[in-house]
Design a protein around this motif. Structure first.
Motif, PDB file in Angstrom:
ATOM      1  N   PHE A   1       6.814   2.091  -6.445  1.00  0.00           N
ATOM      2  CA  PHE A   1       5.473   1.739  -6.873  1.00  0.00           C
ATOM      3  C   PHE A   1       5.485   1.217  -8.299  1.00  0.00           C
ATOM      4  O   PHE A   1       6.222   1.710  -9.151  1.00  0.00           O
ATOM      5  CB  PHE A   1       4.557   2.970  -6.844  1.00  0.00           C
ATOM      6  CG  PHE A   1       3.918   3.223  -5.508  1.00  0.00           C
ATOM      7  CD1 PHE A   1       3.210   2.226  -4.853  1.00  0.00           C
ATOM      8  CD2 PHE A   1       4.002   4.472  -4.914  1.00  0.00           C
ATOM      9  CE1 PHE A   1       2.602   2.457  -3.626  1.00  0.00           C
ATOM     10  CE2 PHE A   1       3.401   4.723  -3.683  1.00  0.00           C
ATOM     11  CZ  PHE A   1       2.706   3.719  -3.045  1.00  0.00           C
TER      12      PHE A   1
ATOM     13  N   GLY B   1      -5.724   4.780   6.007  1.00  0.00           N
ATOM     14  CA  GLY B   1      -7.177   4.941   6.036  1.00  0.00           C
ATOM     15  C   GLY B   1      -7.876   4.050   5.032  1.00  0.00           C
ATOM     16  O   GLY B   1      -7.482   3.986   3.877  1.00  0.00           O
ATOM     17  N   GLY B   2      -8.897   3.360   5.486  1.00  0.00           N
ATOM     18  CA  GLY B   2      -9.689   2.539   4.590  1.00  0.00           C
ATOM     19  C   GLY B   2      -9.102   1.190   4.259  1.00  0.00           C
ATOM     20  O   GLY B   2      -9.674   0.450   3.473  1.00  0.00           O
ATOM     21  N   THR B   3      -7.952   0.869   4.862  1.00  0.00           N
ATOM     22  CA  THR B   3      -7.325  -0.403   4.492  1.00  0.00           C
ATOM     23  C   THR B   3      -7.558  -1.495   5.528  1.00  0.00           C
ATOM     24  O   THR B   3      -6.988  -2.575   5.418  1.00  0.00           O
ATOM     25  CB  THR B   3      -5.806  -0.248   4.303  1.00  0.00           C
ATOM     26  OG1 THR B   3      -5.246   0.258   5.510  1.00  0.00           O
ATOM     27  CG2 THR B   3      -5.492   0.685   3.162  1.00  0.00           C
TER      28      THR B   3
ATOM     29  N   SER C   1     -10.594  -5.220  -1.549  1.00  0.00           N
ATOM     30  CA  SER C   1     -10.974  -3.828  -1.801  1.00  0.00           C
ATOM     31  C   SER C   1     -12.134  -3.805  -2.783  1.00  0.00           C
ATOM     32  O   SER C   1     -11.957  -4.039  -3.972  1.00  0.00           O
ATOM     33  CB  SER C   1      -9.788  -3.038  -2.371  1.00  0.00           C
ATOM     34  OG  SER C   1      -8.654  -3.190  -1.557  1.00  0.00           O
ATOM     35  N   GLU C   2     -13.305  -3.499  -2.252  1.00  0.00           N
ATOM     36  CA  GLU C   2     -14.533  -3.583  -3.045  1.00  0.00           C
ATOM     37  C   GLU C   2     -14.491  -2.717  -4.296  1.00  0.00           C
ATOM     38  O   GLU C   2     -15.097  -3.045  -5.301  1.00  0.00           O
ATOM     39  CB  GLU C   2     -15.723  -3.148  -2.189  1.00  0.00           C
ATOM     40  CG  GLU C   2     -16.323  -4.274  -1.364  1.00  0.00           C
ATOM     41  CD  GLU C   2     -17.032  -5.287  -2.238  1.00  0.00           C
ATOM     42  OE1 GLU C   2     -17.746  -4.870  -3.158  1.00  0.00           O
ATOM     43  OE2 GLU C   2     -16.852  -6.494  -2.004  1.00  0.00           O
ATOM     44  N   SER C   3     -13.770  -1.601  -4.241  1.00  0.00           N
ATOM     45  CA  SER C   3     -13.884  -0.649  -5.346  1.00  0.00           C
ATOM     46  C   SER C   3     -13.355  -1.226  -6.653  1.00  0.00           C
ATOM     47  O   SER C   3     -13.753  -0.789  -7.720  1.00  0.00           O
ATOM     48  CB  SER C   3     -13.167   0.654  -5.007  1.00  0.00           C
ATOM     49  OG  SER C   3     -11.777   0.539  -5.180  1.00  0.00           O
TER      50      SER C   3
ATOM     51  N   PHE D   1      -5.114  -7.903  -1.633  1.00  0.00           N
ATOM     52  CA  PHE D   1      -5.406  -6.476  -1.752  1.00  0.00           C
ATOM     53  C   PHE D   1      -6.572  -6.234  -2.714  1.00  0.00           C
ATOM     54  O   PHE D   1      -7.518  -5.508  -2.406  1.00  0.00           O
ATOM     55  CB  PHE D   1      -4.148  -5.752  -2.236  1.00  0.00           C
ATOM     56  CG  PHE D   1      -4.262  -4.258  -2.281  1.00  0.00           C
ATOM     57  CD1 PHE D   1      -4.566  -3.537  -1.144  1.00  0.00           C
ATOM     58  CD2 PHE D   1      -4.030  -3.568  -3.458  1.00  0.00           C
ATOM     59  CE1 PHE D   1      -4.658  -2.151  -1.175  1.00  0.00           C
ATOM     60  CE2 PHE D   1      -4.116  -2.187  -3.497  1.00  0.00           C
ATOM     61  CZ  PHE D   1      -4.437  -1.476  -2.358  1.00  0.00           C
TER      62      PHE D   1
ATOM     63  N   SER E   1      -4.032   1.936 -10.217  1.00  0.00           N
ATOM     64  CA  SER E   1      -3.577   2.288  -8.876  1.00  0.00           C
ATOM     65  C   SER E   1      -2.108   2.003  -8.696  1.00  0.00           C
ATOM     66  O   SER E   1      -1.599   1.008  -9.182  1.00  0.00           O
ATOM     67  CB  SER E   1      -4.330   1.459  -7.834  1.00  0.00           C
ATOM     68  OG  SER E   1      -5.702   1.615  -7.998  1.00  0.00           O
ATOM     69  N   PRO E   2      -1.456   2.869  -7.947  1.00  0.00           N
ATOM     70  CA  PRO E   2      -0.084   2.560  -7.562  1.00  0.00           C
ATOM     71  C   PRO E   2      -0.093   1.392  -6.583  1.00  0.00           C
ATOM     72  O   PRO E   2      -0.973   1.286  -5.737  1.00  0.00           O
ATOM     73  CB  PRO E   2       0.382   3.845  -6.868  1.00  0.00           C
ATOM     74  CG  PRO E   2      -0.860   4.533  -6.433  1.00  0.00           C
ATOM     75  CD  PRO E   2      -1.929   4.148  -7.387  1.00  0.00           C
TER      76      PRO E   2
ATOM     77  N   PRO F   1      -3.267   7.599   9.544  1.00  0.00           N
ATOM     78  CA  PRO F   1      -4.042   8.229   8.475  1.00  0.00           C
ATOM     79  C   PRO F   1      -3.666   7.707   7.084  1.00  0.00           C
ATOM     80  O   PRO F   1      -4.516   7.624   6.210  1.00  0.00           O
ATOM     81  CB  PRO F   1      -3.672   9.718   8.597  1.00  0.00           C
ATOM     82  CG  PRO F   1      -3.134   9.884   9.961  1.00  0.00           C
ATOM     83  CD  PRO F   1      -2.519   8.588  10.344  1.00  0.00           C
ATOM     84  N   LEU F   2      -2.409   7.335   6.937  1.00  0.00           N
ATOM     85  CA  LEU F   2      -1.977   6.826   5.634  1.00  0.00           C
ATOM     86  C   LEU F   2      -2.645   5.509   5.287  1.00  0.00           C
ATOM     87  O   LEU F   2      -2.711   5.113   4.135  1.00  0.00           O
ATOM     88  CB  LEU F   2      -0.453   6.631   5.623  1.00  0.00           C
ATOM     89  CG  LEU F   2       0.395   7.896   5.568  1.00  0.00           C
ATOM     90  CD1 LEU F   2       1.858   7.529   5.546  1.00  0.00           C
ATOM     91  CD2 LEU F   2       0.029   8.713   4.338  1.00  0.00           C
TER      92      LEU F   2
ATOM     93  N   ILE G   1       0.817  -1.203   0.000  1.00  0.00           N
ATOM     94  CA  ILE G   1       0.000   0.000   0.000  1.00  0.00           C
ATOM     95  C   ILE G   1       0.863   1.271   0.000  1.00  0.00           C
ATOM     96  O   ILE G   1       0.523   2.257  -0.636  1.00  0.00           O
ATOM     97  CB  ILE G   1      -0.937  -0.019   1.224  1.00  0.00           C
ATOM     98  CG1 ILE G   1      -1.877  -1.225   1.121  1.00  0.00           C
ATOM     99  CG2 ILE G   1      -1.728   1.263   1.340  1.00  0.00           C
ATOM    100  CD1 ILE G   1      -2.555  -1.594   2.410  1.00  0.00           C
TER     101      ILE G   1
END
Lengths: 201, 461
Positions: free
Chosen positions: B246, B138-140, B224-226, B220, B234-235, B135-136, B116
């Motif tokens: 990356f 976030g969402g993971t 990740s639903e998106s 990963f 994505s990187p 914060p980096l 990530i």
């Protein structure tokens, strides 16, 4: 709903499908193709706005975007011209901030989104506006979008603040709700109207 | 790493067990079976054993010292930083069951962080030791919780190998050919996967994809639903490929389970990769690869009940069930004496076969009596311990192990070419179990064209 721009006639546009070939780089004044990037804090509803616009869907479960998603949608304007939006829906997470130029480089349109219930996200929106003014294309069309307008009771960002900020920065401003679909099409139609007609894509 | 003591895997209780660990090769191979050495290699004509052993040596070196971070000391300069990173994982680790391979998990977790963030996050710690990386990330959280889950069911997590979706050889070849086409046009890796299984993958010349990176990459993407919503770019960092940089991943789900990942070093390559995907998708549809993938997902795989009774001729044999397993369809090769509900012949319940040269493994499908998720997790932990005891550097590489406790008879057999892990009924007869293991190896070898990705492996370049 708070929209500072005059609303175009709802019936003036029609969805077109089948314009998904990426290789038709050639555009003329009647058929524009433009790169659009969405920026804003995580959780403000960027993906929801795009999915509402492109697919007419709304999914209330939050799905964190990774990197950036690519979607495209073509709209027809009243004067029978068309605009194809190639949309980069970027991740709002901080770790992707440094990578944002990858997605807004060469963009003709930037849609900066905040959540009307979150002053923090409004601050973040202003950060993106500054970043775009510094590093974006000089002729970029910028829109400031206050999303989640259906949550009027929880509003924390006064509409006047956002309007003033947008005006000061030469931006188009609109409040939307991806949930109810309010002003979603209007947002993109307004953008389409503001595109320079001699756009080099 | 404060948790090591608490989290370290328990020593296997020695009481009430029958354990034999043997160092020499061949004990599991009764001469009557006709097995010598090279079972399970990708080719029938084995290279000399000398070459193979040097390859194995090389593999061991890779896992510890080719600049790839494995232990905490090399993760960041300074232990303090390491503690910072570890503390981010603390909450996660506390969920890991005691029997799990926790050290391994912490490493994998750190590598998942790198996927990530890349190792450049270290610079933040260097500038500010109190740097908060939360914060980096976030969402993971879903990515990490899915990784934890992997460590209770996915053999790739401890075998350091990947597994393929069973497919008829020509089908996998067709997929590989179009991926190769794309790789030749400047794509670093082209990977077609279905859930956690590889359909086909190719890499640009000299680029090799480590199985551990594949595990993290698949985790990963799948968590990740998106990625499922629309195509994305994505990187992404592959820690075993280059922990500092990356890559850019174009990810697109071709259907609900099947997804294509195109990795490149170029940040401008999106439209090229998109074009590649359109070409690939067309070919896959035309050649029915996607529908065969769906079929295999529903009905494919190796079932212990289908283990052929007699070793088949070395060539020309294909399991009629492989890739087309249809419950209820009786087949002449299906083991006649296997009672339904008690697994395969000689009390065989399950096996995992890992091809060392290919870095791939195949695992039999779970069937009765290993059908509850509780039983599957218990067996998984037993395999993990077996693997650890066989690869414990202190005691040297064991060649065979026979272990009987109240839950299973576990058999492990390691040669230069493969590792076999098999679980039997705890009352299984030892001689029969050994014979059955030989038959499993023969079976795997007979169907290797359909269960492994051969020839196109990046590891062979």
């Amino acid at each position: 709903m708070g929209c500072s721009a005059s609303l175009p006639d709802r019936n003036s546009t029609a969805r077109l499908t089948g314009f998904n070939s990426e290789s038709n780089g050639a555009t003329d004044s009647k058929n524009l193709k433009v790169k659009l990037v969405l920026l804003g804090d995580s959780g403000v509803g960027k993906s929801c706005i795009v999915l509402r616009f492109v697919r007419g869907q709304f999914d209330p479960t939050s799905k964190v975007t990774v990197g950036a998603s690519f979607l495209s949608q073509t709209i027809a304007l009243q004067d029978s011209s068309t605009v194809k939006f190639e949309i980069w829906d970027t991740a709002g997470q901080e770790r992707y901030a440094a990578l944002a130029p990858l997605y807004y480089r060469g963009a003709g349109v930037a849609v900066v989104v905040y959540d009307i219930t979150s002053p923090e996200s409004f601050n973040k929106a202003q950060y993106w506006v500054k970043e775009l003014q510094k590093h974006g294309s000089p002729d970029i069309v910028m829109a400031l979008v206050g999303n989640k307008a259906d949550l009027q009771d929880s509003r924390q960002v006064p509409i006047q603040d956002a309007m003033d900020y947008a005006e000061k920065n030469g931006m188009f401003f609109i409040e939307t709700s991806a949930k109810t679909a309010d002003n979603i099409n209007q947002l993109f139609e307004e953008i389409a109207k503001r595109l320079p007609r001699t756009l080099s894509s | 790493m404060n948790n090591n003591n608490k989290m370290g895997s328990d020593p296997i209780p020695q009481q009430q067990q029958e354990i034999e660990i043997e160092g020499g090769g061949g004990q599991l191979s009764p001469s009557s079976s006709g097995y010598a050495g090279g079972i399970g290699s990708s080719s029938n004509s084995n290279p000399s054993s000398e070459i193979e052993s040097s390859e194995i040596q090389h593999g061991e070196n890779n896992s510890t010292s080719n600049g790839v971070v494995y232990d905490s000391a090399s993760w960041v300069p300074g232990k303090r930083h390491d503690d910072e990173v570890s503390s981010t994982l603390q909450a996660i680790i506390s969920f890991v069951e005691n029997g799990g391979d926790c050290v391994n998990f912490v490493r994998a977790g750190k590598h998942q962080l790198l996927v990530i963030l890349t190792k450049s996050v270290n610079r933040c710690f260097e500038k500010n030791p109190k740097f908060d990386m939360t914060p980096l990330l976030g969402g993971t959280d879903v990515v990490f919780s899915s990784l934890i889950h992997s460590f209770s069911w996915n053999p790739a997590a401890f075998l350091h190998a990947y597994t393929c979706l069973p497919l008829a050889y020509p089908t996998r070849q067709a997929a590989g050919a179009i991926l190769q086409d794309v790789a030749d046009s400047g794509v670093l890796f082209a990977i077609l996967m279905c859930k956690h299984k590889v359909v086909s993958l190719v890499g640009a010349q000299k680029a090799s994809l480590h199985p551990d990176d594949m595990l993290l990459l698949a985790n990963f993407v799948l968590s990740s639903e998106s990625f499922r919503t629309s195509e994305s770019f994505s990187p992404i960092c592959l820690p075993r490929y280059n922990p500092m940089a990356f890559l850019y991943a174009y990810v697109h789900f071709l259907d609900v389970e099947t997804y294509l990942m195109l990795l490149t070093t170029s940040s401008d390559a999106f439209f090229h990769l998109k074009d590649c995907r359109i070409r690939i998708e067309m070919v896959l549809l035309k050649s029915n690869v996607l529908s065969e993938v769906q079929m295999s997902l529903l009905e494919g795989g190796l079932y212990v009940e289908d283990l052929p009774i007699d070793p088949s001729p070395r060539s020309g044999y294909l399991s009629p069930h492989l890739g087309h397993h249809r419950p209820g369809t009786e087949s002449p090769s299906r083991c006649r004496d296997a009672n339904p509900g008690i697994g395969g012949p000689a009390g065989l319940w399950h096996f995992i076969y890992r091809s060392i040269n290919l870095d791939q493994y195949v695992s039999s499908e779970f069937s009765s009596p290993i059908n509850s998720s509780h039983q599957q997790k218990r067996l998984y932990r037993a395999y993990q311990k077996l693997y650890a005891s066989m690869h414990d550097k202190g005691t040297g590489p064991h060649k065979t192990q026979f272990r009987r406790d109240e839950n299973y008879v576990l058999l492990c057999w390691i040669t230069q070419d493969f590792e076999l892990y098999a679980a039997f009924d705890p009352l299984a007869d030892k001689a029969l179990a050994i014979k059955t293991c030989n038959r499993v190896c023969q079976w795997v070898r007979d169907v290797e064209n359909d269960i492994f990705l051969l020839g196109a492996s990046p590891f062979s370049w």
